[in-house]
Design an enzyme around this catalytic site. Structure first.
Site, PDB file in Angstrom:
ATOM      1  N   ASP A  12       7.682  -2.960   2.297  1.00 15.73           N
ATOM      2  CA  ASP A  12       6.589  -1.995   2.180  1.00 15.73           C
ATOM      3  C   ASP A  12       5.657  -2.088   3.390  1.00 15.73           C
ATOM      4  O   ASP A  12       5.529  -3.146   4.005  1.00 15.73           O
ATOM      5  CB  ASP A  12       5.825  -2.293   0.881  1.00 15.73           C
ATOM      6  CG  ASP A  12       4.980  -1.118   0.434  1.00 15.73           C
ATOM      7  OD1 ASP A  12       5.172   0.001   0.950  1.00 15.73           O
ATOM      8  OD2 ASP A  12       4.109  -1.320  -0.437  1.00 15.73           O
ATOM      9  N   ASN A  60      11.409   7.880  -4.335  1.00 18.03           N
ATOM     10  CA  ASN A  60      11.030   8.263  -2.967  1.00 18.03           C
ATOM     11  C   ASN A  60      11.387   9.713  -2.637  1.00 18.03           C
ATOM     12  O   ASN A  60      10.881  10.283  -1.674  1.00 18.03           O
ATOM     13  CB  ASN A  60      11.658   7.326  -1.919  1.00 18.03           C
ATOM     14  CG  ASN A  60      11.000   5.966  -1.848  1.00 18.03           C
ATOM     15  OD1 ASN A  60      11.620   4.967  -1.506  1.00 18.03           O
ATOM     16  ND2 ASN A  60       9.710   5.901  -2.182  1.00 18.03           N
TER      17      ASN A  60
HETATM   18  C1  FPP Z   1       8.118   1.595   2.283  1.00 20.23           C
HETATM   19  O1  FPP Z   1       7.031   1.718   3.177  1.00 20.23           O
HETATM   20  C2  FPP Z   1       9.352   1.751   3.006  1.00 20.23           C
HETATM   21  C3  FPP Z   1      10.279   2.711   2.756  1.00 20.23           C
HETATM   22  C4  FPP Z   1      10.144   3.709   1.673  1.00 20.23           C
HETATM   23  C5  FPP Z   1      11.490   2.820   3.590  1.00 20.23           C
HETATM   24  C6  FPP Z   1      12.098   1.510   4.001  1.00 20.23           C
HETATM   25  C7  FPP Z   1      13.120   1.772   5.011  1.00 20.23           C
HETATM   26  C8  FPP Z   1      13.335   1.001   6.107  1.00 20.23           C
HETATM   27  C9  FPP Z   1      12.622  -0.248   6.396  1.00 20.23           C
HETATM   28  C10 FPP Z   1      14.405   1.416   7.051  1.00 20.23           C
HETATM   29  C11 FPP Z   1      15.654   0.734   6.597  1.00 20.23           C
HETATM   30  C12 FPP Z   1      16.793   1.140   7.354  1.00 20.23           C
HETATM   31  C13 FPP Z   1      18.065   0.998   6.903  1.00 20.23           C
HETATM   32  C14 FPP Z   1      19.160   1.275   7.811  1.00 20.23           C
HETATM   33  C15 FPP Z   1      18.391   0.572   5.529  1.00 20.23           C
HETATM   34  P1  FPP Z   1       6.043   2.906   2.961  1.00 20.23           P
HETATM   35  O2  FPP Z   1       6.558   4.095   3.674  1.00 20.23           O
HETATM   36  O3  FPP Z   1       5.808   3.119   1.492  1.00 20.23           O
HETATM   37  O4  FPP Z   1       4.766   2.368   3.659  1.00 20.23           O
HETATM   38  P2  FPP Z   1       3.256   2.609   3.195  1.00 20.23           P
HETATM   39  O5  FPP Z   1       3.111   1.920   1.853  1.00 20.23           O
HETATM   40  O6  FPP Z   1       2.465   1.922   4.264  1.00 20.23           O
HETATM   41  O7  FPP Z   1       3.038   4.082   3.150  1.00 20.23           O
END
Ligand code: FPP
Length: 236
Positions: A12, A60
């Site tokens: 996250d 998501n």
């Molecule tokens: C949560 O952070 C993260 C995600 C929803 C996506 C996670 C994906 C990756 C790390 C890329 C992975 C790549 C592969 C190839 C599997 P958020 O967007 O909710 O962050 P925030 O809470 O700060 O808004």
């Protein structure tokens, strides 16, 4: 050192990492994907057998179309071209989650990366994509019901037996890490984390480096895992 066999990470904070730098949220996801590659290679070096990561939850899909499209494009690109180091390291990649709602090119990339790495023996990277923990339990229960209908005797069925109805029959999670400062499990691997130790950090996932990962391992080593029992020293 007592190394956790199965580590799971809720990755996250990508969005906030980018926003803090005045960049679009997508830049945080791209940086997060590079972090994931580094942490997967490092985890195997440290003796971890299975690393599970939460890449995209069933919920998501409620995000903007732009962000969902970006993430799906990123998965396709990573699986098709950027996972070579992971493959060379001997890591088997498996994807957990429902296949509905996913684009054809994403499904193809999933099939390809699983096929390309299926004989690898050094460890497993389990990527949870279009994944929900309750959904995994429901999907398993439906498969079990089918087996019961076909005559399976469940009179001595145990909680360990249910693992084979989960997406990839992975071992229980020993250590769950959540980056980004929130203190919740967000429908991640609920069945597998019934006895896991939790490690929460405020660090945003793109900044979560090897030394942060090692901190979580040291914490794990010092936790007293009792699995509901009382140890002799306390039994007086
Ligand atoms: C949560 O952070 C993260 C995600 C929803 C996506 C996670 C994906 C990756 C790390 C890329 C992975 C790549 C592969 C190839 C599997 P958020 O967007 O909710 O962050 P925030 O809470 O700060 O808004």
């Amino acid at each position: 050192m007592n190394v956790p066999k199965h580590v799971a990470i809720i990755m996250d904070g990508n969005g906030r990492w980018a926003t803090k730098r005045g960049m679009p949220r997508s830049a945080g996801h791209l940086e997060g994907s590079k972090t994931l590659e580094k942490i997967a290679l490092h985890a195997i070096d440290m003796g971890v057998n299975v690393l599970s990561v939460y890449a995209f939850s069933t919920d998501n899909f409620k995000r903007s179309k732009e962000e969902v499209d970006y993430l799906m494009d990123l998965f396709v690109k990573m699986f098709n071209t950027k996972f070579e180091k992971i493959n060379k390291k001997g890591i088997k990649v498996v994807i957990s989650g429902r296949k509905n709602h996913l684009r054809e090119d994403v499904l193809q990339a999933i099939e390809l990366i699983e096929k390309r790495t299926e004989d690898n023996q050094a460890g497993i990277l389990n990527i949870c994509l279009n994944y929900g923990g309750q959904e995994e339990i429901i999907d398993g229960a439906i498969k079990l019901a089918e087996d019961i209908k076909n005559g399976l005797d469940v009179s001595a069925f145990t909680r360990d037996d249910f693992y084979k109805y989960l997406y990839h029959e992975l071992p229980p999670i020993d250590l769950l890490i959540r980056t980004g400062g929130e203190l919740r499990v967000s429908n991640f691997m609920l069945y597998e984390m019934s006895y896991s130790e939790f490690y929460f950090t405020n660090t945003y996932f793109p900044d979560f480096d090897k030394s942060e990962f090692n901190k979580a391992l040291f914490m794990f080593e010092n936790r007293d895992r009792r699995f509901g029992e009382i140890h002799d020293s306390q039994n007086h």
